[in-house]
Design a protein around this motif. Structure first.
Motif, PDB file in Angstrom:
ATOM      1  N   PHE A   1       0.848  -1.174   0.000  1.00 50.25           N
ATOM      2  CA  PHE A   1       0.000   0.000   0.000  1.00 50.25           C
ATOM      3  C   PHE A   1       0.900   1.246   0.000  1.00 50.25           C
ATOM      4  O   PHE A   1       2.118   1.163   0.157  1.00 50.25           O
ATOM      5  CB  PHE A   1      -0.883   0.027   1.252  1.00 50.25           C
ATOM      6  N   THR A   2       0.279   2.399  -0.161  1.00 48.50           N
ATOM      7  CA  THR A   2       1.003   3.654   0.036  1.00 48.50           C
ATOM      8  C   THR A   2       0.430   4.352   1.268  1.00 48.50           C
ATOM      9  O   THR A   2      -0.722   4.119   1.647  1.00 48.50           O
ATOM     10  CB  THR A   2       0.884   4.573  -1.190  1.00 48.50           C
ATOM     11  N   TYR A   3       1.237   5.220   1.876  1.00 48.89           N
ATOM     12  CA  TYR A   3       0.851   5.809   3.162  1.00 48.89           C
ATOM     13  C   TYR A   3       1.088   7.325   3.168  1.00 48.89           C
ATOM     14  O   TYR A   3       2.123   7.796   3.636  1.00 48.89           O
ATOM     15  CB  TYR A   3       1.619   5.142   4.298  1.00 48.89           C
ATOM     16  N   PRO A   4       0.134   8.089   2.643  1.00 45.87           N
ATOM     17  CA  PRO A   4       0.231   9.545   2.766  1.00 45.87           C
ATOM     18  C   PRO A   4       0.127   9.970   4.230  1.00 45.87           C
ATOM     19  O   PRO A   4      -0.332   9.203   5.089  1.00 45.87           O
ATOM     20  CB  PRO A   4      -0.982  10.049   1.979  1.00 45.87           C
ATOM     21  N   PHE A   5       0.510  11.212   4.482  1.00 44.48           N
ATOM     22  CA  PHE A   5       0.441  11.722   5.855  1.00 44.48           C
ATOM     23  C   PHE A   5       0.363  13.235   5.803  1.00 44.48           C
ATOM     24  O   PHE A   5       0.467  13.850   4.727  1.00 44.48           O
ATOM     25  CB  PHE A   5       1.658  11.268   6.668  1.00 44.48           C
ATOM     26  N   GLY A   6       0.199  13.848   6.947  1.00 47.06           N
ATOM     27  CA  GLY A   6       0.151  15.303   6.970  1.00 47.06           C
ATOM     28  C   GLY A   6      -0.194  15.841   8.340  1.00 47.06           C
ATOM     29  O   GLY A   6      -0.356  15.092   9.313  1.00 47.06           O
ATOM     30  N   ALA A   7      -0.334  17.163   8.399  1.00 48.86           N
ATOM     31  CA  ALA A   7      -0.639  17.850   9.650  1.00 48.86           C
ATOM     32  C   ALA A   7      -1.695  18.914   9.384  1.00 48.86           C
ATOM     33  O   ALA A   7      -1.559  19.714   8.453  1.00 48.86           O
ATOM     34  CB  ALA A   7       0.624  18.493  10.228  1.00 48.86           C
ATOM     35  N   HIS A   8      -2.752  18.898  10.185  1.00 44.60           N
ATOM     36  CA  HIS A   8      -3.817  19.899  10.096  1.00 44.60           C
ATOM     37  C   HIS A   8      -3.870  20.679  11.406  1.00 44.60           C
ATOM     38  O   HIS A   8      -3.734  20.095  12.489  1.00 44.60           O
ATOM     39  CB  HIS A   8      -5.172  19.230   9.858  1.00 44.60           C
ATOM     40  N   ILE A   9      -4.082  21.982  11.305  1.00 47.46           N
ATOM     41  CA  ILE A   9      -4.202  22.840  12.485  1.00 47.46           C
ATOM     42  C   ILE A   9      -5.388  23.776  12.287  1.00 47.46           C
ATOM     43  O   ILE A   9      -5.481  24.470  11.267  1.00 47.46           O
ATOM     44  CB  ILE A   9      -2.922  23.655  12.747  1.00 47.46           C
ATOM     45  N   ALA A  10      -6.299  23.786  13.253  1.00 46.09           N
ATOM     46  CA  ALA A  10      -7.472  24.654  13.204  1.00 46.09           C
ATOM     47  C   ALA A  10      -7.426  25.636  14.368  1.00 46.09           C
ATOM     48  O   ALA A  10      -7.000  25.287  15.476  1.00 46.09           O
ATOM     49  CB  ALA A  10      -8.763  23.841  13.273  1.00 46.09           C
ATOM     50  N   VAL A  11      -7.872  26.839  14.107  1.00 44.34           N
ATOM     51  CA  VAL A  11      -7.981  27.879  15.137  1.00 44.34           C
ATOM     52  C   VAL A  11      -9.445  28.290  15.211  1.00 44.34           C
ATOM     53  O   VAL A  11     -10.032  28.711  14.209  1.00 44.34           O
ATOM     54  CB  VAL A  11      -7.102  29.094  14.814  1.00 44.34           C
ATOM     55  N   VAL A  12     -10.041  28.136  16.385  1.00 41.95           N
ATOM     56  CA  VAL A  12     -11.452  28.470  16.558  1.00 41.95           C
ATOM     57  C   VAL A  12     -11.627  29.363  17.778  1.00 41.95           C
ATOM     58  O   VAL A  12     -10.779  29.387  18.679  1.00 41.95           O
ATOM     59  CB  VAL A  12     -12.333  27.207  16.721  1.00 41.95           C
ATOM     60  N   GLU A  13     -12.721  30.093  17.804  1.00 40.77           N
ATOM     61  CA  GLU A  13     -13.132  30.791  19.015  1.00 40.77           C
ATOM     62  C   GLU A  13     -14.546  30.335  19.343  1.00 40.77           C
ATOM     63  O   GLU A  13     -15.415  30.306  18.467  1.00 40.77           O
ATOM     64  CB  GLU A  13     -13.087  32.303  18.861  1.00 40.77           C
ATOM     65  N   VAL A  14     -14.757  29.980  20.596  1.00 38.82           N
ATOM     66  CA  VAL A  14     -16.049  29.459  21.039  1.00 38.82           C
ATOM     67  C   VAL A  14     -16.729  30.497  21.925  1.00 38.82           C
ATOM     68  O   VAL A  14     -16.113  31.032  22.860  1.00 38.82           O
ATOM     69  CB  VAL A  14     -15.882  28.126  21.805  1.00 38.82           C
ATOM     70  N   ASP A  15     -17.973  30.779  21.634  1.00 43.01           N
ATOM     71  CA  ASP A  15     -18.787  31.664  22.473  1.00 43.01           C
ATOM     72  C   ASP A  15     -19.347  30.834  23.619  1.00 43.01           C
ATOM     73  O   ASP A  15     -20.211  29.976  23.414  1.00 43.01           O
ATOM     74  CB  ASP A  15     -19.920  32.266  21.650  1.00 43.01           C
ATOM     75  N   ALA A  16     -18.859  31.069  24.821  1.00 45.63           N
ATOM     76  CA  ALA A  16     -19.263  30.252  25.966  1.00 45.63           C
ATOM     77  C   ALA A  16     -20.725  30.446  26.335  1.00 45.63           C
ATOM     78  O   ALA A  16     -21.318  29.585  26.999  1.00 45.63           O
ATOM     79  CB  ALA A  16     -18.370  30.567  27.167  1.00 45.63           C
ATOM     80  N   ASP A  17     -21.325  31.545  25.920  1.00 45.40           N
ATOM     81  CA  ASP A  17     -22.722  31.805  26.259  1.00 45.40           C
ATOM     82  C   ASP A  17     -23.691  31.100  25.327  1.00 45.40           C
ATOM     83  O   ASP A  17     -24.816  30.787  25.719  1.00 45.40           O
ATOM     84  CB  ASP A  17     -23.008  33.310  26.236  1.00 45.40           C
ATOM     85  N   THR A  18     -23.270  30.872  24.076  1.00 46.19           N
ATOM     86  CA  THR A  18     -24.191  30.279  23.094  1.00 46.19           C
ATOM     87  C   THR A  18     -23.717  28.939  22.545  1.00 46.19           C
ATOM     88  O   THR A  18     -24.513  28.206  21.950  1.00 46.19           O
ATOM     89  CB  THR A  18     -24.367  31.239  21.901  1.00 46.19           C
ATOM     90  N   GLY A  19     -22.440  28.612  22.710  1.00 48.80           N
ATOM     91  CA  GLY A  19     -21.893  27.390  22.130  1.00 48.80           C
ATOM     92  C   GLY A  19     -21.526  27.515  20.663  1.00 48.80           C
ATOM     93  O   GLY A  19     -21.125  26.526  20.037  1.00 48.80           O
ATOM     94  N   GLU A  20     -21.647  28.700  20.101  1.00 53.54           N
ATOM     95  CA  GLU A  20     -21.309  28.904  18.699  1.00 53.54           C
ATOM     96  C   GLU A  20     -19.790  28.802  18.496  1.00 53.54           C
ATOM     97  O   GLU A  20     -19.005  29.255  19.324  1.00 53.54           O
ATOM     98  CB  GLU A  20     -21.794  30.272  18.221  1.00 53.54           C
ATOM     99  N   ILE A  21     -19.411  28.222  17.353  1.00 51.53           N
ATOM    100  CA  ILE A  21     -18.002  28.020  17.019  1.00 51.53           C
ATOM    101  C   ILE A  21     -17.657  28.867  15.810  1.00 51.53           C
ATOM    102  O   ILE A  21     -18.306  28.764  14.763  1.00 51.53           O
ATOM    103  CB  ILE A  21     -17.710  26.533  16.708  1.00 51.53           C
ATOM    104  N   ASP A  22     -16.636  29.697  15.938  1.00 57.31           N
ATOM    105  CA  ASP A  22     -16.156  30.527  14.841  1.00 57.31           C
ATOM    106  C   ASP A  22     -14.793  29.987  14.404  1.00 57.31           C
ATOM    107  O   ASP A  22     -13.823  30.024  15.164  1.00 57.31           O
ATOM    108  CB  ASP A  22     -16.025  31.989  15.292  1.00 57.31           C
ATOM    109  N   ILE A  23     -14.736  29.448  13.175  1.00 59.21           N
ATOM    110  CA  ILE A  23     -13.469  28.926  12.646  1.00 59.21           C
ATOM    111  C   ILE A  23     -12.670  30.092  12.078  1.00 59.21           C
ATOM    112  O   ILE A  23     -13.054  30.683  11.071  1.00 59.21           O
ATOM    113  CB  ILE A  23     -13.711  27.862  11.565  1.00 59.21           C
ATOM    114  N   GLN A  24     -11.561  30.415  12.718  1.00 56.58           N
ATOM    115  CA  GLN A  24     -10.784  31.584  12.304  1.00 56.58           C
ATOM    116  C   GLN A  24      -9.706  31.253  11.282  1.00 56.58           C
ATOM    117  O   GLN A  24      -9.441  32.042  10.380  1.00 56.58           O
ATOM    118  CB  GLN A  24     -10.160  32.245  13.537  1.00 56.58           C
ATOM    119  N   ARG A  25      -9.086  30.082  11.421  1.00 54.01           N
ATOM    120  CA  ARG A  25      -8.069  29.667  10.452  1.00 54.01           C
ATOM    121  C   ARG A  25      -8.091  28.152  10.327  1.00 54.01           C
ATOM    122  O   ARG A  25      -8.418  27.442  11.282  1.00 54.01           O
ATOM    123  CB  ARG A  25      -6.658  30.116  10.870  1.00 54.01           C
ATOM    124  N   TYR A  26      -7.733  27.699   9.130  1.00 53.64           N
ATOM    125  CA  TYR A  26      -7.558  26.255   8.948  1.00 53.64           C
ATOM    126  C   TYR A  26      -6.353  26.056   8.032  1.00 53.64           C
ATOM    127  O   TYR A  26      -6.343  26.501   6.883  1.00 53.64           O
ATOM    128  CB  TYR A  26      -8.793  25.590   8.331  1.00 53.64           C
TER     129      TYR A  26
END
Length: 523
Positions: A371-396
């Motif tokens: 088989f072949t075996y690709p790989f990688g690294a993902h990094i996400a930056v989010v801000e969560v509103d603690a009052d509503t639970g809403e998630i804002d994705i700022q960077r990916y």
């Protein structure tokens, strides 16, 4: 991959009536009677030393198989077993896999097929292990990566990773996102009552599905390459792209091989009356396996064509170069002959080289060694509103290593689509049944998929670690984005909520679930 009864009935009726027959299913029928994916419940323990060295993983996997089997239903969870150690050197692995038959629709191959589940398990557990020993999520990953010189690398689940440099792709992703700067920003925002989260997912996946001994029904692939008398090139392939772009990339590879314009190459697939035999398109294998069969067949045709040209030009075949629609002697471009002229001469066959037959055509069956075996690294930056639970994705940010890249635009499209699909699973999607087995999410009124306004801008990059399994050094990319993105998003949200003591949230991370997790953590 799957064949449903209606497709067989429609085909049979068309043959009996000798007329086209069309069947159109309703959206609700599609939701209720076509396969689902990812339905697992996992119980996992990880052993980790105080210095962050992971010494073992133990998992009990309950895989919901549905009420009946489709094509690969019981096989898919076994891929979770194979890839459960991810990018890490973990010497001890114990897995108990339990398939459960329920009254739901069958599960089967859904983009990633068992590998997203494995990556989710290990990447969530690595974050939990880091928290348990007081390490940064970045540092524990570097601590447990194998070194590039250790490849090919045999892992405890019985497979052999072909090549890898996990440090390079991860370092590149960390640099793009400015990881240390983000951690400082996170601390500042927390002092202001704002909750920034940084999620990491480093993944390795198994694809280029190939060795026949490891496959249910063969792992080879075949291709025919033919140069027509006009100089046009016809490629017949046993793989069948349905969005992966091989009509473009295969034509590109052949055009490069013969030094002709890409418009002079025709790629034909999916016609069982004309095609060579093939296994199919799945598991990110079409280029790594089918493309290799094509390239080898093309090399055989090119070698024969060079004999024809050398005979006419009174030159050595080894001295000939293909380029710009010509075949010429290396270092002497004036000593050349038109590509199309040689193609015609090979079919007219009035002046054949010794021991050479007319025509320019070859078929090759390629059986990969691994088989072949690709790989990688993902990094996400989010801000969560603690009052509503809403998630804002700022960077990916993602840095994938899929071996050599043939067409960067096609690769970008595959990565973007895969990430969007993984984000959908993490944040929005879920097939919900009631206690009596009735599907409650049987339309897009109830089953949520991400809208364009909910998908962030993707910052993509790559490193290149060629695979030794095929001559092009390619690995595969069709499922990479889906595999890395889901745990990345969940890790980001959990990281944001770590001041509350939140350690885990079940997917999908709807605002209600996020808000409830905060309330539960507060007690």
């Amino acid at each position: 991959l799957n064949v449903y009864p209606e497709e067989v009935v429609v085909s049979y009726l068309a043959m009996q009536l000798r007329k086209p027959v069309k069947w159109t299913e309703k959206r609700t029928e599609n939701f209720t009677t076509t396969i689902h994916g990812r339905d697992q419940v996992n119980y996992v323990d990880v052993a980790v030393n105080n210095d962050g060295t992971i010494t073992g993983i133990r998992a009990k996997i309950l895989a919901d198989l549905g009420a009946s089997y489709q094509l690969l239903t019981p096989l898919i969870p076994t891929l979770t077993n194979l890839m459960i150690v991810g990018c890490y050197k973990i010497p001890n692995v114990q897995i108990e896999l339990v398939g459960v038959l329920t009254n739901k629709m069958a599960t089967d191959a859904y983009r990633g097929a068992g590998r997203p589940e494995a990556t989710y398990i290990i990447e969530r557990m690595v974050d939990l292990a880091a928290a348990a020993v007081g390490m940064d999520a970045k540092d524990i990953r570097f601590k447990n990566f194998p070194q590039p010189t250790e490849f090919p690398l045999e892992i405890p689940t019985g497979i052999i990773y072909d090549s890898g440099n996990y440090q390079e792709s991860f370092n590149k992703a960390l640099g793009i996102v400015d990881y240390d700067g983000l951690r400082a920003q996170q601390a500042q925002l927390r002092d202001q009552g704002r909750y920034l989260g940084i999620g990491i997912s480093t993944y390795a996946e198994i694809c280029g599905m190939g060795p026949s001994i490891a496959m249910p029904a063969g792992g080879w692939e075949s291709s025919t390459v033919r140069i027509e008398p006009t100089g046009k090139i016809t490629v017949l392939t046993g793989v069948s792209p349905h969005g992966q772009g091989q009509e473009t990339t295969f034509a590109q590879m052949i055009a490069d091989e013969f030094g002709v314009d890409i418009d002079d190459v025709i790629v034909i697939h999916g016609d069982t009356g004309r095609q060579p035999y093939g296994i199919g398109t799945f598991g990110s294998r079409a280029t790594a396996v089918g493309g290799t069969a094509m390239v080898i067949a093309a090399g055989q045709v090119k070698e024969k064509m060079a004999k024809f040209a050398a005979h006419l030009m009174e030159a050595n075949p080894d001295d000939l170069v293909f380029g710009d629609g010509q075949i010429f002697v290396e270092g002497s471009p004036d000593q050349s002959i038109d590509f199309a002229a040689i193609a015609l001469e090979a079919h007219v066959a009035k002046n054949l080289p010794p021991d050479t037959t007319p025509g320019l055509e070859a078929t090759h069956f390629f059986e990969p060694s691994n088989f072949t075996y690709p790989f990688g690294a993902h990094i996400a930056v989010v801000e969560v509103d603690a009052d509503t639970g809403e998630i804002d994705i700022q960077r990916y940010v993602c840095v994938d290593d899929i071996g050599n890249i043939i067409n960067p635009l096609v690769v970008a499209g595959q990565v973007h689509g895969g990430i969007a699909q993984g984000l959908g699973q993490a944040l929005y999607e879920g097939a919900v049944y009631d206690d009596s087995g009735q599907l409650l999410t049987g339309s897009f009124m109830d089953y949520a998929v991400p809208k364009i306004t909910q998908v962030p801008h993707f910052e993509t990059d790559h490193t290149v670690t060629p695979s030794p399994v095929n001559p092009m050094g390619v690995k595969g990319v069709g499922e990479a984005g889906t595999i890395g993105s889901t745990p990345c998003m969940v890790n980001a949200v959990v990281d944001a909520l770590s001041p509350f003591g939140v350690k885990d949230i079940e997917m999908p991370l709807t605002p209600n679930r996020v808000w409830q997790a905060i309330q539960d953590a507060k007690g």
